[in-house]
Design a protein around this motif. Structure first.
Motif, short mmCIF file in Angstrom:
data_model
loop_
_atom_site.label_atom_id
_atom_site.label_comp_id
_atom_site.label_asym_id
_atom_site.label_seq_id
_atom_site.Cartn_x
_atom_site.Cartn_y
_atom_site.Cartn_z
N UNK A 1 0.82 -1.21 0.00
CA UNK A 1 0.00 0.00 0.00
C UNK A 1 0.85 1.25 0.00
N UNK A 2 2.00 1.18 0.69
CA UNK A 2 2.86 2.37 0.74
C UNK A 2 3.37 2.73 -0.64
N UNK A 3 3.66 1.70 -1.46
CA UNK A 3 4.12 1.98 -2.82
C UNK A 3 3.01 2.59 -3.67
N UNK A 4 1.77 2.16 -3.42
CA UNK A 4 0.63 2.72 -4.15
C UNK A 4 0.46 4.19 -3.79
N UNK A 5 0.51 4.49 -2.48
CA UNK A 5 0.36 5.88 -2.05
C UNK A 5 1.51 6.74 -2.57
N UNK A 6 2.71 6.15 -2.60
CA UNK A 6 3.86 6.89 -3.13
C UNK A 6 3.67 7.18 -4.61
N UNK A 7 3.16 6.18 -5.36
CA UNK A 7 2.90 6.35 -6.79
C UNK A 7 1.88 7.47 -7.02
N UNK A 8 0.81 7.46 -6.24
CA UNK A 8 -0.23 8.48 -6.39
C UNK A 8 0.32 9.85 -6.03
N UNK A 9 1.12 9.90 -4.96
CA UNK A 9 1.67 11.19 -4.55
C UNK A 9 2.61 11.78 -5.58
N UNK A 10 3.46 10.94 -6.16
CA UNK A 10 4.41 11.43 -7.14
C UNK A 10 3.75 11.82 -8.47
N UNK A 11 2.60 11.22 -8.76
CA UNK A 11 1.92 11.46 -10.04
C UNK A 11 0.56 12.12 -9.88
N UNK A 12 0.38 12.86 -8.78
CA UNK A 12 -0.92 13.47 -8.51
C UNK A 12 -1.39 14.35 -9.66
N UNK A 13 -0.53 15.23 -10.13
CA UNK A 13 -0.92 16.15 -11.20
C UNK A 13 -1.22 15.39 -12.49
N UNK B 1 -4.65 13.57 -12.26
CA UNK B 1 -5.79 14.48 -12.46
C UNK B 1 -5.94 14.80 -13.94
N UNK B 2 -4.81 15.12 -14.59
CA UNK B 2 -4.84 15.41 -16.03
C UNK B 2 -5.35 14.22 -16.81
N UNK B 3 -4.84 13.03 -16.49
CA UNK B 3 -5.22 11.82 -17.21
C UNK B 3 -6.71 11.54 -17.09
N UNK C 1 6.92 16.18 -18.68
CA UNK C 1 7.30 17.11 -17.63
C UNK C 1 6.67 16.76 -16.29
N UNK C 2 5.52 16.11 -16.32
CA UNK C 2 4.81 15.76 -15.08
C UNK C 2 5.20 14.39 -14.53
N UNK C 3 5.99 13.63 -15.29
CA UNK C 3 6.24 12.23 -14.94
C UNK C 3 7.71 11.96 -14.66
N UNK D 1 -11.10 21.48 -18.46
CA UNK D 1 -10.54 22.83 -18.54
C UNK D 1 -10.28 23.40 -17.15
N UNK D 2 -11.27 23.31 -16.26
CA UNK D 2 -11.12 23.86 -14.91
C UNK D 2 -10.06 23.10 -14.12
N UNK D 3 -10.00 21.80 -14.31
CA UNK D 3 -8.98 21.01 -13.59
C UNK D 3 -7.58 21.41 -14.03
N UNK D 4 -7.38 21.56 -15.34
CA UNK D 4 -6.07 21.95 -15.85
C UNK D 4 -5.72 23.36 -15.42
N UNK D 5 -6.68 24.26 -15.48
CA UNK D 5 -6.44 25.65 -15.13
C UNK D 5 -6.10 25.83 -13.66
N UNK D 6 -6.79 25.12 -12.77
CA UNK D 6 -6.72 25.40 -11.34
C UNK D 6 -5.85 24.44 -10.54
N UNK D 7 -5.72 23.21 -10.99
CA UNK D 7 -5.13 22.18 -10.12
C UNK D 7 -3.90 21.49 -10.69
N UNK D 8 -3.49 21.82 -11.92
CA UNK D 8 -2.38 21.09 -12.53
C UNK D 8 -1.29 22.06 -12.93
N UNK D 9 -0.26 22.21 -12.10
CA UNK D 9 0.88 23.04 -12.51
C UNK D 9 1.81 22.25 -13.43
N UNK D 10 2.06 22.78 -14.62
CA UNK D 10 2.93 22.10 -15.59
C UNK D 10 4.22 22.90 -15.71
#
Length: 431
Positions: free
Chosen positions: A1-13, A16-18, A132-134, A185-194
């Motif tokens: 589970x820790x690896x799953x949470x780590x994966x999600x944390x590292x790829x959060x942005x 969301x984009x995906x 850039x996000x990965x 559009x709103x997700x990319x604009x507000x929550x995804x720093x690229x």
């Protein structure tokens, strides 16, 4: 589970984009499918309907190289937001025309061309944004997730688009499309720093910047040869798509339900391959995986569809033909991302689009021509006592079956030829 949470944390942005882009792409595909239904009901012409796809796809071949140069210069997030907004405005125009009863085919041709033009700029920007996000260690799983979204879209868009169009009409399909666009559009604009990433020199002219992508491919022949390999495969694959209805709808055991079932099995198989690509660790040899999965695809489905005379065999062929494609795409994507410098990826990806995809419209035209003008007349002329009839049967569809056998040999020969390309294998030795 820790690896799953780590994966999600590292790829959060990225996640969301995906996810939001998955929904937006699903909405766009549902609209495209509904417009195909509307246009066929309006005109009753397969050619008229096919031109919708031609108008959308033509910009990839014509202007992709220049679009990549612009994509590398511009802010990736701003480029994606602007292109998506323009595409949404085109979709809104279709909605207004349909609601007022003024929608005509020439409107769709024009709007599809404009939307395709924007997608030509948006796609390389989105591809670089993913890089850039990965973190590099997650390239394999990220590529698998992108293949998963493609498979889900192929499975769901026709069914959902047809259901919504039949029950509520074209306008509601478009409204769903616009709702998913707004969410993305709103997700990319507000929550995804690229991150912007490195930029090319501002003093570099557009023509020189465009030439940089071509020059990179000329200097890195392994990458170029791999792209040409995919272009050759796309020729066979598009001939397959053009000829499949002529085969499945006309065989004694075929029909609309059979065609739909075979395509559904292909989609389910791709979904399974996408899940496998997301979960499998990085292979020791990505080139070997690419070559082997393409050989599996080319050496199974074409032959089984040509010679098989049972629906269950066709379904097995569809499963074998498509299960490895997402795995191939994931490894191809990871290989490109790890080999091509990020500051030039947009220009190289755009050049790739032109080289890799120009064979698709050629294949569609060639496949249709060969069925109608060569193989079906040949099958009819040879008669019921010929070897052809013994292999493929008689009547309409026997010629298409012969073409599938020829495509099987062509696909296998393509794989074996490029498998001997030392420049492609040299990619494994590069750091």
């Amino acid at each position: 589970m820790s690896s799953v949470f780590s994966f999600i944390g590292e790829l959060k942005s990225f996640l969301i984009l995906w996810f939001t882009q998955l929904l937006s792409t699903l909405g766009s595909s549902m609209t495209s499918f509904a417009l195909v239904l509307w246009s066929y009901q309006d005109r009753g012409s397969a050619l008229t309907t096919a031109l919708l796809s031609v108008c959308s796809y033509a910009p990839y071949v014509l202007v992709s190289i220049f679009a990549g140069a612009l994509s590398d210069r511009w802010n990736k997030k701003a480029t994606m937001l602007c292109c998506d907004t323009f595409a949404a405005l085109c979709t809104s125009t279709v909605l207004l025309l349909a609601a007022s009863g003024q929608l005509h085919m020439w409107h769709l041709y024009l709007l599809n061309g404009l939307t395709g033009l924007m997608n030509t700029v948006q796609q390389p920007a989105a591809d670089v944004a993913v890089t850039l996000l990965t973190p590099e260690k997650h390239y394999q799983r990220v590529s698998g997730l992108r293949s998963l979204s493609y498979s889900l879209n192929n499975m769901l868009a026709p069914a959902l688009g047809t259901a919504l169009y039949t029950l509520l009409g074209l306008e509601w399909v478009i409204l769903f499309d616009l709702a998913t666009f707004l969410l993305a559009f709103c997700s990319l604009l507000l929550f995804i720093p690229i991150p912007q990433g490195p930029k090319p020199e501002r003093t570099e002219s557009l023509l020189r910047s465009t030439q940089a992508g071509l020059r990179y491919l000329g200097e890195n022949r392994g990458i170029l040869d791999l792209i040409l390999f995919l272009a050759a495969i796309n020729l066979t694959a598009s001939m397959f798509n053009a000829a499949l209805p002529a085969l499945a709808l006309t065989r004694p055991w075929g029909g609309e339900n059979v065609l739909g079932l075979v395509q559904s099995v292909s989609g389910v198989s791709m979904l399974g391959g996408s899940i496998a690509a997301s979960l499998l660790p990085a292979p020791k040899s990505r080139v070997r995986v690419i070559c082997n999965t393409l050989l599996l695809a080319m050496s199974t489905e074409n032959f089984i569809l040509a010679l098989g005379r049972d629906l269950s065999l066709w379904c097995v062929g569809a499963a074998l033909g498509w299960v490895g494609i997402p795995i191939m795409n994931a490894n191809l994507d990871a290989l490109f991302r790890s080999r091509i410098p990020v500051d030039i990826q947009g220009r190289v990806y755009a050049a790739r689009n032109s080289f890799q995809f120009f064979t698709i419209p050629v294949g569609y035209l060639l496949g249709g021509f060969l069925v109608d003008q060569v193989f079906e007349p040949l099958a009819a002329a040879l008669g019921p006592d010929s070897l052809w009839a013994a292999l493929f049967g008689t009547g309409k569809g026997a010629g298409a079956a012969g073409l599938f056998l020829a495509m099987g040999f062509l696909g296998v020969a393509t794989c074996l030829l490029f498998r001997r390309d030392k420049r492609i294998w040299a990619l494994e030795c590069q750091g």
